[in-house]
Design a protein around this motif. Structure first.
Motif, mmCIF file in Angstrom:
data_model
loop_
_atom_site.group_PDB
_atom_site.id
_atom_site.type_symbol
_atom_site.label_atom_id
_atom_site.label_comp_id
_atom_site.label_asym_id
_atom_site.label_seq_id
_atom_site.Cartn_x
_atom_site.Cartn_y
_atom_site.Cartn_z
ATOM 1 N N GLY A 51 0.813 -1.210 0.000
ATOM 2 C CA GLY A 51 0.000 0.000 0.000
ATOM 3 C C GLY A 51 0.842 1.253 0.000
ATOM 4 N N LYS A 52 1.220 1.726 -1.166
ATOM 5 C CA LYS A 52 2.004 2.964 -1.298
ATOM 6 C C LYS A 52 1.380 3.831 -2.367
ATOM 7 C CE LYS A 52 5.687 1.944 1.247
ATOM 8 N NZ LYS A 52 6.762 2.658 1.821
ATOM 9 N N SER A 53 1.219 5.095 -2.072
ATOM 10 C CA SER A 53 0.656 6.019 -3.055
ATOM 11 C C SER A 53 1.678 6.288 -4.148
ATOM 12 C CB SER A 53 0.287 7.333 -2.377
ATOM 13 O OG SER A 53 -0.121 8.262 -3.349
ATOM 14 N N SER A 54 1.209 6.408 -5.375
ATOM 15 C CA SER A 54 2.102 6.744 -6.488
ATOM 16 C C SER A 54 2.094 8.240 -6.754
ATOM 17 C CB SER A 54 1.676 5.997 -7.752
ATOM 18 O OG SER A 54 0.426 6.469 -8.189
ATOM 19 N N PHE A 55 1.367 9.019 -5.931
ATOM 20 C CA PHE A 55 1.268 10.450 -6.175
ATOM 21 C C PHE A 55 2.509 11.201 -5.686
ATOM 22 C CE2 PHE A 55 -0.316 14.800 -5.568
ATOM 23 C CZ PHE A 55 -0.726 15.030 -6.858
ATOM 24 N N SER A 56 3.231 10.610 -4.721
ATOM 25 C CA SER A 56 4.430 11.261 -4.213
ATOM 26 C C SER A 56 5.450 11.433 -5.335
ATOM 27 C CB SER A 56 5.051 10.423 -3.091
ATOM 28 O OG SER A 56 6.329 10.930 -2.764
ATOM 29 N N GLU A 57 6.072 12.593 -5.384
ATOM 30 C CA GLU A 57 7.091 12.826 -6.401
ATOM 31 C C GLU A 57 8.408 12.172 -6.020
ATOM 32 O OE1 GLU A 57 7.397 16.772 -7.946
ATOM 33 O OE2 GLU A 57 5.253 17.099 -7.793
ATOM 34 N N GLU A 58 8.513 11.691 -4.811
ATOM 35 C CA GLU A 58 9.748 11.088 -4.340
ATOM 36 C C GLU A 58 9.735 9.580 -4.578
ATOM 37 O OE1 GLU A 58 12.119 13.138 -3.433
ATOM 38 O OE2 GLU A 58 10.714 14.812 -3.578
ATOM 39 N N LEU A 59 10.533 9.130 -5.512
ATOM 40 C CA LEU A 59 10.617 7.697 -5.776
ATOM 41 C C LEU A 59 11.175 6.943 -4.571
ATOM 42 C CD1 LEU A 59 11.821 7.465 -9.481
ATOM 43 C CD2 LEU A 59 9.633 6.765 -8.541
ATOM 44 N N GLU A 60 11.971 7.620 -3.763
ATOM 45 C CA GLU A 60 12.566 6.979 -2.590
ATOM 46 C C GLU A 60 11.513 6.453 -1.619
ATOM 47 O OE1 GLU A 60 13.508 10.355 -3.358
ATOM 48 O OE2 GLU A 60 15.071 9.560 -4.657
ATOM 49 N N ASP A 61 10.295 7.001 -1.704
ATOM 50 C CA ASP A 61 9.204 6.546 -0.840
ATOM 51 C C ASP A 61 8.698 5.169 -1.255
ATOM 52 O OD1 ASP A 61 9.384 8.947 0.496
ATOM 53 O OD2 ASP A 61 7.713 9.876 -0.582
ATOM 54 N N ARG A 62 9.124 4.688 -2.411
ATOM 55 C CA ARG A 62 8.653 3.407 -2.939
ATOM 56 C C ARG A 62 9.865 2.488 -3.131
ATOM 57 N NH1 ARG A 62 5.324 5.199 -7.818
ATOM 58 N NH2 ARG A 62 4.717 3.030 -7.934
ATOM 59 N N GLU A 63 10.258 1.846 -2.032
ATOM 60 C CA GLU A 63 11.497 1.065 -2.005
ATOM 61 C C GLU A 63 11.511 -0.088 -3.006
ATOM 62 O OE1 GLU A 63 10.640 0.361 1.910
ATOM 63 O OE2 GLU A 63 11.103 2.426 2.419
ATOM 64 N N VAL A 64 10.382 -0.766 -3.159
ATOM 65 C CA VAL A 64 10.323 -1.906 -4.065
ATOM 66 C C VAL A 64 10.523 -1.434 -5.502
ATOM 67 C CG1 VAL A 64 8.861 -3.784 -4.936
ATOM 68 C CG2 VAL A 64 8.914 -3.280 -2.489
ATOM 69 N N LEU A 65 9.872 -0.338 -5.872
ATOM 70 C CA LEU A 65 10.041 0.206 -7.219
ATOM 71 C C LEU A 65 11.490 0.634 -7.445
ATOM 72 C CD1 LEU A 65 8.862 0.988 -9.956
ATOM 73 C CD2 LEU A 65 8.220 3.198 -8.956
ATOM 74 N N CYS A 66 12.112 1.222 -6.450
ATOM 75 C CA CYS A 66 13.518 1.630 -6.583
ATOM 76 C C CYS A 66 14.417 0.415 -6.824
ATOM 77 C CB CYS A 66 13.977 2.390 -5.340
ATOM 78 S SG CYS A 66 13.330 4.062 -5.247
ATOM 79 N N SER A 67 14.166 -0.672 -6.109
ATOM 80 C CA SER A 67 14.948 -1.898 -6.311
ATOM 81 C C SER A 67 14.726 -2.458 -7.712
ATOM 82 C CB SER A 67 14.571 -2.959 -5.273
ATOM 83 O OG SER A 67 14.904 -2.518 -3.984
ATOM 84 N N LEU A 68 13.478 -2.407 -8.158
ATOM 85 C CA LEU A 68 13.144 -2.865 -9.505
ATOM 86 C C LEU A 68 13.882 -2.021 -10.550
ATOM 87 C CD1 LEU A 68 11.445 -4.617 -11.460
ATOM 88 C CD2 LEU A 68 9.578 -2.993 -11.129
ATOM 89 N N LEU A 69 13.891 -0.709 -10.366
ATOM 90 C CA LEU A 69 14.605 0.176 -11.292
ATOM 91 C C LEU A 69 16.107 -0.116 -11.281
ATOM 92 C CD1 LEU A 69 12.715 3.536 -10.594
ATOM 93 C CD2 LEU A 69 12.573 2.140 -12.677
ATOM 94 N N ASP A 70 16.666 -0.407 -10.114
ATOM 95 C CA ASP A 70 18.090 -0.775 -10.030
ATOM 96 C C ASP A 70 18.379 -2.030 -10.852
ATOM 97 O OD1 ASP A 70 18.712 1.370 -8.394
ATOM 98 O OD2 ASP A 70 18.624 0.206 -6.530
#
Length: 177
Positions: A51-70
């Motif tokens: 449960g994480k909002s995608s409205f935040s402009e900070e990608l750092e708030d979405r750790e799983v997405l950051c790992s996926l991008l890495d």
């Protein structure tokens, strides 16, 4: 020598903790991704943001997405499933960064309908840009309606926040009082 199976990376996310705990969307997103991986004869890897909002402009708030991008950047991710495009982002700043990496690292995106988007294809890039703009617009409209509703409730005498102000206690008012 056998060829290693490709992997469909399944990214799942809902917008709130309540949806994560009481809803079925995460399960539906996961199941649709697994179903597509079987259809495409790929293995799969699940990336559950919860449960994480995608409205935040900070990608750092979405750790799983950051790992996926890495993992995209190191070449491990070539096929990505998202139930809907808005699962990735609903704001311009983070959407631009995500889209840039998807294109740069030649990651194909699949959605629940089985639609494949290759961002190195001009037509797919155009469609993805239009879809991104629509999700951003839709999110702004939803936020505007939410704010208007909260203001209306406040003006009608409802206390709109969950915590009582210090020194006050909440009393239930019955009909006729």
């Amino acid at each position: 020598m056998s060829k290693k199976k490709q992997i469909l990376h399944i990214y799942t996310r809902v917008s709130s903790q309540q949806q994560q705990e009481k809803g079925f969307s995460l399960v539906n997103q996961r199941d649709k991704g697994i179903e597509l991986s079987k259809k495409l004869k790929m293995d799969y890897k699940l990336w559950n943001e919860g449960g994480k909002s995608s409205f935040s402009e900070e990608l750092e708030d979405r750790e799983v997405l950051c790992s996926l991008l890495d993992e995209m950047r190191d070449g491990s991710v070539k096929h990505l499933f998202v139930y809907d495009i808005d699962r990735l982002s609903r704001n311009k700043s983070s959407w631009y960064l995500i889209l840039r990496d998807l294109e740069k690292y030649e990651v194909s995106i699949y959605t629940q309908s089985g639609q494949k988007f290759d961002l190195n294809n001009e037509q797919d890039e155009l469609i993805m840009g239009i879809m991104s703009s629509i999700t951003q617009w839709d999110n702004k409209q939803r936020l505007r309606r939410f704010k208007q509703s909260k203001i209306k409730k406040f003006l009608d005498g409802y206390y709109v926040h969950g915590t009582d102000v210090y020194g006050y206690e909440r009393k239930k008012v019955g009909k006729g009082t």
